[in-house]
Design a protein around this motif. Sequence first.
Motif, PDB file in Angstrom:
ATOM      1  N   VAL A  29       0.849  -1.189   0.000  1.00 12.69           N
ATOM      2  CA  VAL A  29       0.000   0.000   0.000  1.00 12.69           C
ATOM      3  C   VAL A  29       0.884   1.238   0.000  1.00 12.69           C
ATOM      4  CG1 VAL A  29      -1.964  -1.123   1.110  1.00 12.69           C
ATOM      5  CG2 VAL A  29      -0.207  -0.039   2.522  1.00 12.69           C
ATOM      6  N   GLY A  30       0.303   2.352  -0.400  1.00 13.39           N
ATOM      7  CA  GLY A  30       1.031   3.616  -0.447  1.00 13.39           C
ATOM      8  C   GLY A  30       0.819   4.436   0.812  1.00 13.39           C
ATOM      9  N   GLN A  38      -0.683   8.815  -6.432  1.00 10.01           N
ATOM     10  CA  GLN A  38       0.501   8.806  -5.571  1.00 10.01           C
ATOM     11  C   GLN A  38       0.621   7.492  -4.824  1.00 10.01           C
ATOM     12  OE1 GLN A  38       3.088  11.067  -5.448  1.00 10.01           O
ATOM     13  NE2 GLN A  38       3.974   9.323  -4.367  1.00 10.01           N
ATOM     14  N   GLN A  39      -0.495   6.969  -4.338  1.00  9.71           N
ATOM     15  CA  GLN A  39      -0.435   5.679  -3.655  1.00  9.71           C
ATOM     16  C   GLN A  39       0.015   4.576  -4.610  1.00  9.71           C
ATOM     17  OE1 GLN A  39      -3.623   4.500  -1.032  1.00  9.71           O
ATOM     18  NE2 GLN A  39      -4.003   6.621  -0.403  1.00  9.71           N
ATOM     19  N   THR A  40      -0.403   4.635  -5.862  1.00  7.53           N
ATOM     20  CA  THR A  40       0.040   3.658  -6.857  1.00  7.53           C
ATOM     21  C   THR A  40       1.539   3.773  -7.070  1.00  7.53           C
ATOM     22  OG1 THR A  40      -2.125   3.643  -7.952  1.00  7.53           O
ATOM     23  CG2 THR A  40      -0.234   2.892  -9.256  1.00  7.53           C
ATOM     24  N   ARG A  41       2.052   4.992  -7.220  1.00  3.55           N
ATOM     25  CA  ARG A  41       3.498   5.176  -7.371  1.00  3.55           C
ATOM     26  C   ARG A  41       4.244   4.622  -6.164  1.00  3.55           C
ATOM     27  NH1 ARG A  41       1.736   9.748 -10.228  1.00  3.55           N
ATOM     28  NH2 ARG A  41       1.529  11.045  -8.363  1.00  3.55           N
ATOM     29  N   ASP A  42       3.738   4.909  -4.964  1.00  2.00           N
ATOM     30  CA  ASP A  42       4.369   4.403  -3.740  1.00  2.00           C
ATOM     31  C   ASP A  42       4.414   2.873  -3.741  1.00  2.00           C
ATOM     32  OD1 ASP A  42       4.498   7.055  -2.849  1.00  2.00           O
ATOM     33  OD2 ASP A  42       2.859   6.823  -1.402  1.00  2.00           O
ATOM     34  N   ILE A 110      -0.642  -6.783  -5.096  1.00  2.00           N
ATOM     35  CA  ILE A 110      -0.077  -8.062  -4.681  1.00  2.00           C
ATOM     36  C   ILE A 110       0.540  -8.686  -5.938  1.00  2.00           C
ATOM     37  CG2 ILE A 110      -0.578 -10.307  -3.650  1.00  2.00           C
ATOM     38  CD1 ILE A 110      -3.300  -8.849  -2.729  1.00  2.00           C
ATOM     39  N   VAL A 111       1.838  -9.006  -5.873  1.00  2.00           N
ATOM     40  CA  VAL A 111       2.489  -9.533  -7.071  1.00  2.00           C
ATOM     41  C   VAL A 111       3.212 -10.850  -6.804  1.00  2.00           C
ATOM     42  CG1 VAL A 111       2.798  -7.242  -8.088  1.00  2.00           C
ATOM     43  CG2 VAL A 111       4.668  -8.266  -6.819  1.00  2.00           C
ATOM     44  N   VAL A 112       3.334 -11.608  -7.883  1.00  2.00           N
ATOM     45  CA  VAL A 112       4.130 -12.825  -7.931  1.00  2.00           C
ATOM     46  C   VAL A 112       5.094 -12.628  -9.094  1.00  2.00           C
ATOM     47  CG1 VAL A 112       4.088 -15.327  -8.270  1.00  2.00           C
ATOM     48  CG2 VAL A 112       2.197 -14.199  -7.069  1.00  2.00           C
ATOM     49  N   ALA A 113       6.356 -13.007  -8.873  1.00  2.00           N
ATOM     50  CA  ALA A 113       7.364 -12.802  -9.914  1.00  2.00           C
ATOM     51  C   ALA A 113       8.305 -13.999  -9.968  1.00  2.00           C
ATOM     52  CB  ALA A 113       8.170 -11.533  -9.645  1.00  2.00           C
TER      53      ALA A 113
END
Length: 115
Positions: A29-30, A38-42, A110-113
């Motif tokens: 979260v941002g 801005q929260q997305t960038r964070d 939430i990411v998987v890489a």
Amino acid sequence: MSKITRAHTGTRMSQITTHGDTIYLAGQVGTAGESVAQQTRDCLDKIEILLAEAGSDKTRLLQCTIWLADMADFEEMNAVWDAWVPEGHAPTRACGEARLATPDYKVEFIVVAAR
């Protein structure tokens, strides 16, 4: 059997869990109270830092789940996301609306890489 490793582990969760060459990040979260952009960038900045620590980067994303507090913010979030994802490296993705931990949070990633 593939080893499982965890980093930045607290009582409730780990920020990074790896199993073999797959990296799972906790929801990011941002800054509470900021705009959805801005929260997305964070969030994306935090994701880059955690992926680097785990030996990966945003070109290795496999999947991304995005929760928005309000789907009316979809386009604003996507403008930041689209500029961030390297061309030709977009992961599978889902985006939905959910009540987040506090009303001041507008987006969670939430990411998987792959390593």
